[in-house]
Scaffold this active site. Structure first.
Site, PDB file in Angstrom:
ATOM      1  N   ALA A  79       0.864  -1.184   0.000  1.00 26.17           N
ATOM      2  CA  ALA A  79       0.000   0.000   0.000  1.00 26.17           C
ATOM      3  C   ALA A  79       0.898   1.231   0.000  1.00 26.17           C
ATOM      4  O   ALA A  79       2.060   1.167   0.428  1.00 26.17           O
ATOM      5  CB  ALA A  79      -0.894  -0.017   1.229  1.00 26.17           C
ATOM      6  N   GLY A 122       0.795  -5.018   0.941  1.00 22.71           N
ATOM      7  CA  GLY A 122      -0.389  -5.089   0.093  1.00 22.71           C
ATOM      8  C   GLY A 122      -0.131  -5.795  -1.230  1.00 22.71           C
ATOM      9  O   GLY A 122      -1.049  -6.363  -1.822  1.00 22.71           O
ATOM     10  N   GLU A 125      -0.538  -9.302  -0.425  1.00 22.99           N
ATOM     11  CA  GLU A 125      -1.964  -9.527  -0.149  1.00 22.99           C
ATOM     12  C   GLU A 125      -2.774  -9.543  -1.453  1.00 22.99           C
ATOM     13  O   GLU A 125      -3.736 -10.299  -1.579  1.00 22.99           O
ATOM     14  CB  GLU A 125      -2.480  -8.448   0.807  1.00 22.99           C
ATOM     15  CG  GLU A 125      -1.884  -8.626   2.210  1.00 22.99           C
ATOM     16  CD  GLU A 125      -2.112  -7.425   3.112  1.00 22.99           C
ATOM     17  OE1 GLU A 125      -1.665  -6.314   2.742  1.00 22.99           O
ATOM     18  OE2 GLU A 125      -2.747  -7.570   4.159  1.00 22.99           O
ATOM     19  N   GLU A 145       4.704  -4.965   7.173  1.00 25.09           N
ATOM     20  CA  GLU A 145       3.962  -3.879   7.845  1.00 25.09           C
ATOM     21  C   GLU A 145       4.434  -3.665   9.286  1.00 25.09           C
ATOM     22  O   GLU A 145       4.422  -2.546   9.800  1.00 25.09           O
ATOM     23  CB  GLU A 145       2.456  -4.176   7.843  1.00 25.09           C
ATOM     24  CG  GLU A 145       1.796  -4.108   6.476  1.00 25.09           C
ATOM     25  CD  GLU A 145       1.827  -5.416   5.704  1.00 25.09           C
ATOM     26  OE1 GLU A 145       2.624  -6.322   6.048  1.00 25.09           O
ATOM     27  OE2 GLU A 145       1.069  -5.525   4.727  1.00 25.09           O
TER      28      GLU A 145
END
Ligand code: CAA
Length: 271
Positions: A79, A122, A125, A145
């Site tokens: 992200a 992300g 993910e 993260e």
């Protein structure tokens, strides 16, 4: 297909997206994440475009399989940290950016991720929302993260654990350490590891194989496999049986079984 013809094809099917590129090759759609200057960091604009493109291909009857890829250096490095660094709990909840990801979760067609370079946070993910993962030897995975004071927020704690089990995913999420394509393969997170030069060809070969099948059967097979994440064994078995019976009202089932008996290849029309 040469690099030049792919490029020409992409240009001919280009849409107005800023952060992704889309192209179709027969029944295969290819979506390429394209913010190379920030290693394809997944900001809101990119994720919205990605969900829009995926949904458009999901609704396009000519498309049977979607390939999702990035660049050679990065599939996606997570992200966009710069976009969210100064957010608060309230602003995060009000914006609820991660809800965009649900739109990808509900894509009914099979998605093959072709992953090279960084697939972190992300990015990792995102590939776990795909159905098959082909990785280049240079791919690097991880859920880092924890290193920036948060936890995976787009499904990492849930999907990684379902694939790897508690202990291995706990170690990866708590240490944030990256891991190689070989380790990802050994852990069962990727289907195949190939040299980077043939990554897309390998994804295309798998997509071509799946695109020959009945799209109705493919759709129900994907749905049934994903139900294992949500249902008890008994519920899942019921779902599978009903889906199996349901296919007997399709022309594709008649075509598939008759073709077998007539010793010829089946021609599936999705009806
Ligand atoms: N968000 C925003 N920008 C990013 C980014 C990210 N996730 N990852 C890389 N970039 C940017 C860098 O800031 C840099 O931009 P500038 O040139 O403007 O400084 C550019 O991409 C190139 O990156 P680096 O110079 O850092 O390249 P490197 O080769 O030295 O390192 C890397 C590569 C190891 C991937 C490193 O960039 C990195 O650690 N990135 C962050 C990885 C990360 O923590 N991901 C998780 C994000 S949080 C998340 O994903 C939450 C969630 O679950 C939804």
């Amino acid at each position: 297909m040469t690099a030049k013809t792919i490029e020409e094809k992409e240009m001919s099917t280009a849409t107005a997206y800023k952060n992704i590129r889309t192209a179709t090759e027969g029944a295969i759609a290819i979506v390429t994440l394209n913010r190379p200057q920030v290693l394809n960091a997944l900001n809101t604009e990119l994720m919205t475009e990605l969900a829009d493109a995926m949904q458009a291909f999901d609704h396009d009857e000519h498309v049977r399989v979607i390939i999702l890829t990035g660049g050679e250096r990065a599939f996606a490095a997570g992200a966009d940290i710069k976009e969210m660094a100064e957010e608060s709990t309230v602003s995060m909840m009000l914006r609820d950016n991660l809800a965009i990801w649900d739109r990808i979760r509900f894509i009914k067609k099979p998605i093959i991720a072709a992953v090279s370079g960084f697939a972190l946070g992300g990015g990792c993910e995102l590939l776990m929302m795909c159905d098959i993962v082909v990785a280049s030897e240079t791919a690097q995975f991880g859920q880092p993260e924890i290193n920036i004071g948060v936890i995976p927020g787009a499904g990492g704690t849930q999907r990684l654990t379902r694939v790897l089990g508690k202990y291995r995913s706990m170690e990866i999420i708590l240490t944030g350490r990256p891991f190689s394509a070989k380790e990802a393969f050994d852990l069962g997170l990727v289907n195949k590891v190939v040299p980077v030069e043939v990554l897309l060809d390998e994804a295309r070969a798998m997509a071509t194989e799946i695109a020959k099948k009945s799209p109705l059967a493919v759709r129900l097979a994907k749905e049934a496999v994903l139900k294992t994440y949500e249902m008890t064994l008994n519920e899942g078995l019921q779902f599978e049986r009903k889906s199996f019976y349901m296919l007997f009202d399709s022309k594709d089932q008649k075509e598939g079984m008759r073709a077998f008996m007539e010793k010829r290849p089946a021609n599936f029309t999705g009806r």
